[in-house]
Design an enzyme around this catalytic site. Structure first.
Site, PDB file in Angstrom:
ATOM      1  N   GLN A  42      -4.434  -1.564   9.653  1.00 49.89           N
ATOM      2  CA  GLN A  42      -4.397  -2.886   9.012  1.00 49.89           C
ATOM      3  C   GLN A  42      -5.045  -3.935   9.927  1.00 49.89           C
ATOM      4  O   GLN A  42      -4.701  -4.057  11.094  1.00 49.89           O
ATOM      5  CB  GLN A  42      -2.935  -3.269   8.709  1.00 49.89           C
TER       6      GLN A  42
ATOM      7  N   ASP B 130     -10.723   3.084   4.157  1.00 50.66           N
ATOM      8  CA  ASP B 130     -11.050   1.662   4.017  1.00 50.66           C
ATOM      9  C   ASP B 130     -12.566   1.458   3.878  1.00 50.66           C
ATOM     10  O   ASP B 130     -13.018   0.386   3.481  1.00 50.66           O
ATOM     11  CB  ASP B 130     -10.559   0.889   5.258  1.00 50.66           C
TER      12      ASP B 130
ATOM     13  N   LYS C  22       0.842  -1.201   0.000  1.00 49.56           N
ATOM     14  CA  LYS C  22       0.000   0.000   0.000  1.00 49.56           C
ATOM     15  C   LYS C  22       0.882   1.258   0.000  1.00 49.56           C
ATOM     16  O   LYS C  22       0.630   2.209  -0.741  1.00 49.56           O
ATOM     17  CB  LYS C  22      -0.931  -0.008   1.228  1.00 49.56           C
TER      18      LYS C  22
END
Ligand code: NAP
Length: 295
Positions: free
Chosen positions: A98, A121, A54
């Site tokens: 994460q 997200d 990422k």
């Protein structure tokens, strides 16, 4: 091979080129550099490699990306303090924590602490609610990527019978919801299957589009697929190790057999995977534009 390959690598590249133009324009016309913070707690190898990918992609696009790695013993309180700090920092447009988090940290408490305007997200309940209502919000990255793959490959969703296998909060439920919406890429008739579904093969055989997000290698077999159906394989299953030490991956679809029946199909690897990271970048650019009142 009968089916056309829907390449996530190619479509992701196309979207990244579009994003590069947007990032350049933001920098040159508005003096804005989108900022992304990724927070990793612990040293899980899969999570480490996802976060590294990422950051690498963000930097390649000109996004200011910072990785914060915390010790596995970090308390929930300390993690929440860091999230608060990022919420308050105007240089940070997107915050990604994460998952999975270590067992002693309550994921829901952390996700809800992220400012919904920085929730790139798309997991904050406010963004999930807006998505279900069909309002403007950050869409979760994997389902958003699937929508882009379908629309950019010219797969008709309006009026299509769609079978989604798997009802997770990150893939199954949101993609079912998105394809139900009254807009482009939506207007489908959805069947959402899971472990309690009776005769899943019968449902699949009716489908114009099958989206498999299960985590069971090669579960969707050729006899479950209507000739000409479009197949999106979300599954990433490690089924062995090559002599060079690399994991051998398989999707949830029996690719070799199903490609002879389907009209189009995503491969694993090289299908949905590259799209997920790209849609995270798209959300980060969107967040930067929203923060500057440009959209
Ligand atoms: P998950 O949270 O483990 O959920 C799996 C779902 O599949 C559950 O709803 C489960 O049903 C259902 N299921 C499991 N076995 C089944 C069976 N035999 N028949 C019918 N339904 C069954 O999965 P996830 O997080 O959505 O991930 C699914 C797969 O996608 C995994 O391989 C994951 O690695 C991959 N993935 C890939 C990406 C990417 O970017 N490429 C992103 C996310 C996930 P119940 O609810 O009844 O238990």
């Amino acid at each position: 091979m009968t089916a056309k390959l829907i390449s996530g690598i190619e479509i992701a590249k196309e979207i990244r080129e579009e994003l590069t133009v947007e990032v350049t324009e933001l920098r040159e016309k508005h003096n804005i550099v989108p900022g992304l913070v990724t927070i990793l707690v612990g040293a899980d190898p899969a999570s480490q490699s996802y976060v590294a990918a990422k950051n690498k992609t963000a930097k390649a696009l000109g996004i200011n990306s910072e990785q914060m790695t915390l010790d596995v013993d970090t308390t929930e309180e300390d993690l929440l303090k860091l999230v608060e700090k990022c919420n308050a920092d105007p240089a940070v447009n997107g915050i990604l924590v994460q998952l999975p988090l270590p067992k002693h940290i309550n994921e829901a408490n952390v996700l809800i602490a992220i400012d919904p305007a920085k929730d790139v997200d798309g997991f904050h309940p406010i963004n999930v609610g807006k998505m279900v209502l069909g309002e403007q919000c950050f869409l979760p990255c994997t389902p958003h990527g699937i929508l882009e793959m379908l629309t950019r490959s010219g797969v008709e969703t309006s009026g299509a019978e769609v079978v989604v296998i798997g009802r997770s909060n990150i893939v199954g439920k949101p993609i079912a919801n998105l394809m139900l919406q009254k807009r482009d890429g939506g207007n489908a008739t959805i069947t959402l299957c899971h472990t309690r579904t009776k005769d899943m093969a019968a449902h699949c055989r009716r489908a114009d589009i099958i989206i498999a997000a299960v985590g069971v290698p090669k579960m969707v077999t050729a006899d479950m697929v209507k000739p000409g159906a479009a197949i999106i394989d979300v599954g990433v299953n490690r089924i062995g190790q090559a002599s060079n030490g690399k994991a051998i991956l398989a999707g949830d679809v029996d690719f070799d057999a199903v490609k002879e029946v389907a009209s189009c199909i995503t491969p694993v690897p090289g299908g949905v995977g590259p799209m997920t990271i790209t849609m995270l970048m798209k959300n980060t650019v969107q967040a930067a534009k929203m923060a500057a009142n440009l959209i």
